[in-house]
Design an enzyme around this catalytic site. Structure first.
Site, PDB file in Angstrom:
ATOM      1  N   GLY A 132      46.864 159.887  32.115  1.00 58.76           N
ATOM      2  CA  GLY A 132      46.790 159.849  33.671  1.00 58.76           C
ATOM      3  C   GLY A 132      45.611 160.090  34.209  1.00 58.76           C
ATOM      4  CG  ASN A 178      54.103 161.210  24.254  1.00 59.46           C
ATOM      5  OD1 ASN A 178      53.679 162.394  24.518  1.00 59.46           O
ATOM      6  ND2 ASN A 178      54.441 160.280  25.201  1.00 59.46           N
ATOM      7  NE  ARG A 228      51.787 141.568  23.444  1.00 57.36           N
ATOM      8  CZ  ARG A 228      51.648 141.828  24.988  1.00 57.36           C
ATOM      9  NH1 ARG A 228      50.402 142.526  25.151  1.00 57.36           N
ATOM     10  NH2 ARG A 228      52.574 141.389  25.877  1.00 57.36           N
ATOM     11  CB  ILE A 242      55.247 154.314  37.440  1.00 53.40           C
ATOM     12  CG1 ILE A 242      54.979 152.999  36.967  1.00 53.40           C
ATOM     13  CG2 ILE A 242      56.644 154.192  38.298  1.00 53.40           C
ATOM     14  CD1 ILE A 242      55.997 152.376  36.087  1.00 53.40           C
ATOM     15  CG  ASP A 278      49.924 163.442  33.647  1.00 48.74           C
ATOM     16  OD1 ASP A 278      48.930 163.564  32.692  1.00 48.74           O
ATOM     17  OD2 ASP A 278      50.526 162.532  34.094  1.00 48.74           O
ATOM     18  CE  LYS A 335      59.927 154.913  28.048  1.00 44.37           C
ATOM     19  NZ  LYS A 335      59.895 155.881  29.218  1.00 44.37           N
ATOM     20  CE1 TYR A 388      58.013 152.280  26.575  1.00 46.16           C
ATOM     21  CE2 TYR A 388      58.530 150.235  26.836  1.00 46.16           C
ATOM     22  CZ  TYR A 388      58.264 151.146  27.359  1.00 46.16           C
ATOM     23  OH  TYR A 388      58.469 151.372  28.649  1.00 46.16           O
ATOM     24  CG  ASP A 433      50.969 167.943  25.657  1.00 44.53           C
ATOM     25  OD1 ASP A 433      52.217 167.474  25.413  1.00 44.53           O
ATOM     26  OD2 ASP A 433      49.969 167.569  25.288  1.00 44.53           O
TER      27      ASP A 433
END
Length: 323
Positions: free
Chosen positions: A35, A90, A280, A11, A30, A143, A139, A49
């Site tokens: 990527g 991260n 899942r 994206i 990046d 966010k 995840y 980083d």
């Protein structure tokens, strides 16, 4: 100049392209862990980083950055369940590092790649921005935590943010020959197309016993170029003095896993073998957006509203991909 963190990713590379086409100067930061250097759509590239604060400072020293668009995050639901530490470090810690440097250099405008995963299992659909945020996987939790951090930074430091909670990104920009390329690939449409291309034996369907019309999960698929235009509109609004806000990005309609497979068979003319496997962990049965707020307040209008067109661009990329 706009800093695109994670601009070598799927994206991020499309967003950089959209910004460049609109006349913005961009620099991509990046670490290339996920990527691709070939995907970077600007001559200004820094391999750095966010985990290294001094590397990040060097980027801000070198370029006159006015605003940041932040894509540099891990984004696999399943992996976040099995390896949450990777995601909290991260996604959350590195975002704090980025914000530290932004404040040091007086940069107080950021557009954030958030997600519909912050909502968790939907209480109602379509999901609007007033829907409760109750993530069911790490995840989505990372966010949401970042969104909360932005709220605190706005109050304390005047940092203005826009959180874009988007649904399932798909498709490719065929004019630039950039597209979706993950290793490993976990997203449905590219996986189905890999089966069509003969690169994969079958597509695994994670559960066919959900409370949906055909028993498979339903998702809202939005073309990556439409996501990109929303980021451009959001950063423009912040640069023009806009206040902090958050928006859903989706086409407002859901398609089941089986529907995606059937449509892909029609588009490619290929026989696509499927295998039903266990559910899942962390997958809600239905997710699709109410996008009225983004349309009204950002002036955003998705151009790709037909799932056939979205899949067709992804199929073209699959047959002509360069990375």
């Amino acid at each position: 100049m706009i800093l695109v963190a994670g601009g070598a990713g799927y994206i991020g590379s499309h967003c950089t392209l959209d910004l460049q086409r609109a006349g913005y100067d961009c620099v991509v930061l990046d670490n290339l862990s996920e990527g691709h250097r070939e995907a970077v759509q600007t001559e200004h590239f820094c391999q750095a980083d966010l985990a290294d604060v001094e590397q990040t400072r060097e980027v801000f020293r070198k370029y006159p950055i006015e605003a940041v668009i932040h894509f540099a995050a891990h984004c696999y639901v399943g992996e976040s369940v099995t390896n949450p530490q990777k995601y909290y470090y991260n996604n959350v810690v590195n975002t704090l590092n980025l914000l530290q440097v932004m404040l040091e250099f007086g940069v107080k405008k950021i557009v954030f790649s958030s997600t519909c995963a912050t909502y968790g299992n939907p209480v109602y659909t379509p999901i609007d921005e007033k829907h409760p945020q109750s993530p069911i996987n790490p995840y989505g939790m990372t966010k949401l935590m970042i969104e909360k951090i932005f709220q605190d930074y706005d109050r304390a430091y005047g940092l203005k943010y826009t959180a874009l909670r988007y649904f399932n990104a798909a498709g490719a920009d065929n004019e630039a020959n950039i597209g979706e390329s993950h290793d490993p690939e976990t997203h449905l449409i590219p996986l189905v197309l890999e089966v069509a291309a003969g690169k994969r034996e079958c597509i695994k369907v994670f559960g066919d016993d959900y409370e949906t019309p055909d028993g498979t999960c339903i998702r809202d698929y939005i073309h990556v170029n439409d996501l990109s235009s929303a980021h451009r509109l959001a950063v423009r609004k912040l640069l023009d003095g806009g206040s902090s806000n958050f928006y859903n990005l989706g086409i407002g309609k859901g398609f089941s896993v089986k529907e995606i497979i059937d449509i892909t068979r029609e588009i490619t003319g290929k026989s696509i073998k499927q295998e039903i496997v266990a559910r899942r962990e962390g997958d809600p049965p239905i997710l699709y957006a109410n996008n009225i707020k983004a349309k009204t307040e950002l002036g955003w209008e998705p151009k790709f509203t037909r799932i056939d067109d979205i899949i067709s661009t992804a199929w073209y990329w699959e047959q002509n991909r360069r990375y």
